[in-house]
Design a protein around this motif. Structure first.
Motif, PDB file in Angstrom:
ATOM      1  N   LYS A 131      42.032  46.780  33.023  1.00 21.37           N
ATOM      2  CA  LYS A 131      42.804  45.587  33.391  1.00 21.37           C
ATOM      3  C   LYS A 131      43.152  45.758  34.861  1.00 21.37           C
ATOM      4  O   LYS A 131      43.692  46.794  35.250  1.00 21.37           O
ATOM      5  N   ALA A 132      42.809  44.770  35.683  1.00 19.93           N
ATOM      6  CA  ALA A 132      42.955  44.952  37.126  1.00 19.93           C
ATOM      7  C   ALA A 132      43.593  43.740  37.772  1.00 19.93           C
ATOM      8  O   ALA A 132      43.455  42.618  37.288  1.00 19.93           O
ATOM      9  N   LEU A 191      41.157  45.441  43.274  1.00 17.69           N
ATOM     10  CA  LEU A 191      40.263  45.923  42.211  1.00 17.69           C
ATOM     11  C   LEU A 191      39.736  44.753  41.369  1.00 17.69           C
ATOM     12  O   LEU A 191      38.555  44.719  41.004  1.00 17.69           O
ATOM     13  N   ALA A 192      40.605  43.779  41.072  1.00 12.20           N
ATOM     14  CA  ALA A 192      40.168  42.611  40.294  1.00 12.20           C
ATOM     15  C   ALA A 192      39.089  41.841  41.066  1.00 12.20           C
ATOM     16  O   ALA A 192      38.068  41.424  40.502  1.00 12.20           O
ATOM     17  N   GLN A 193      39.316  41.688  42.346  1.00 18.52           N
ATOM     18  CA  GLN A 193      38.363  40.963  43.203  1.00 18.52           C
ATOM     19  C   GLN A 193      37.010  41.680  43.247  1.00 18.52           C
ATOM     20  O   GLN A 193      35.953  41.057  43.114  1.00 18.52           O
ATOM     21  N   VAL A 231      42.023  40.335  35.921  1.00 14.92           N
ATOM     22  CA  VAL A 231      40.795  40.329  35.118  1.00 14.92           C
ATOM     23  C   VAL A 231      40.800  41.525  34.176  1.00 14.92           C
ATOM     24  O   VAL A 231      41.324  42.598  34.489  1.00 14.92           O
ATOM     25  N   ARG A 232      40.252  41.274  33.005  1.00 13.79           N
ATOM     26  CA  ARG A 232      40.023  42.362  32.054  1.00 13.79           C
ATOM     27  C   ARG A 232      38.515  42.503  31.907  1.00 13.79           C
ATOM     28  O   ARG A 232      37.812  41.515  31.675  1.00 13.79           O
ATOM     29  N   VAL A 254      33.278  40.608  32.190  1.00 15.91           N
ATOM     30  CA  VAL A 254      34.653  40.122  32.288  1.00 15.91           C
ATOM     31  C   VAL A 254      34.985  39.493  30.946  1.00 15.91           C
ATOM     32  O   VAL A 254      34.306  38.578  30.496  1.00 15.91           O
ATOM     33  N   VAL A 255      36.013  40.021  30.272  1.00 18.15           N
ATOM     34  CA  VAL A 255      36.372  39.459  28.966  1.00 18.15           C
ATOM     35  C   VAL A 255      37.525  38.468  29.071  1.00 18.15           C
ATOM     36  O   VAL A 255      37.715  37.633  28.204  1.00 18.15           O
ATOM     37  N   ARG A 256      38.279  38.546  30.160  1.00 18.75           N
ATOM     38  CA  ARG A 256      39.374  37.599  30.336  1.00 18.75           C
ATOM     39  C   ARG A 256      39.767  37.518  31.806  1.00 18.75           C
ATOM     40  O   ARG A 256      39.774  38.525  32.502  1.00 18.75           O
ATOM     41  N   ARG A 257      40.058  36.307  32.243  1.00 17.73           N
ATOM     42  CA  ARG A 257      40.565  36.089  33.606  1.00 17.73           C
ATOM     43  C   ARG A 257      41.843  35.303  33.482  1.00 17.73           C
ATOM     44  O   ARG A 257      41.938  34.408  32.646  1.00 17.73           O
ATOM     45  N   SER A 258      42.821  35.582  34.353  1.00 15.88           N
ATOM     46  CA  SER A 258      43.980  34.701  34.387  1.00 15.88           C
ATOM     47  C   SER A 258      44.507  34.586  35.811  1.00 15.88           C
ATOM     48  O   SER A 258      44.326  35.479  36.641  1.00 15.88           O
TER      49      SER A 258
END
Ligand code: CO
Length: 161
Positions: free
Chosen positions: A120-121, A125-127, A105-106, A76-80
């Motif tokens: 990028k999700a 999918l992010a979860q 998340v990226r 994971v390179v970034r979360r927001s």
């Protein structure tokens, strides 16, 4: 290809940090095939290699009506953002709990052809990405519960990650 049995708590491999994959060889290709087949056999939408007893950084994702995704050495390179979600895990059978996950998340990693991929999700999918990458670090969703009282018995049709 083969359907393998899924390791469940308290198997120590679920708490181990998995190792990076250095090169794609026949054994990694077999592992990926077995992971995909096993994931589909369970009705799960994601699976991490340590759940099949192999402590390597490989995950597969099988979202409904989308192509399967294979990620090797994912990060994971970034979360927001933040949201509350219900989450379950094939390695913690029978339960589900509400935890916080990122909204977006990226992730970067490599696919089964060793090609670099970035995703990028959001939403499910992010979860799933956060959940499966956590498995590679020995982390389970129950670690994020404020208390074990927040765990609920699962209904059979609920999604398992
Ligand atoms: Co899981």
């Amino acid at each position: 290809m083969a359907i393998l049995s899924i390791r469940v708590l308290p198997e120590p491999i679920l708490r181990q940090k998995s190792k990076r994959v250095r090169v794609i060889d026949g054994s990694i290709q077999r592992l990926i095939s077995n992971m995909i087949e096993t994931m589909h056999s369970t009705g799960g939408v994601g699976l991490a290699a340590p759940q099949l007893g192999t402590p390597l950084r490989v995950i597969v994702i099988g979202m409904p009506e989308q192509e399967d995704v294979v990620l090797i050495n994912p990060e994971v390179v970034r979360r927001s953002g933040e949201r509350l979600v219900d989450e379950g895990c094939l390695s913690v059978p029978g339960y589900i709990g509400e935890i916080k996950r990122a909204e977006i998340v990226r992730v970067k990693g490599r696919d089964q052809n060793w090609k670099e991929v970035r995703i990028k999700a959001n939403e499910l999918l992010a979860q799933v990405l956060e959940h499966e990458i956590d498995h590679l670090n020995g982390v389970l969703y129950i670690d994020y519960l404020e208390s074990m009282d927040k765990l609920r018995k699962i209904e059979p049709e609920e999604v398992q990650l």
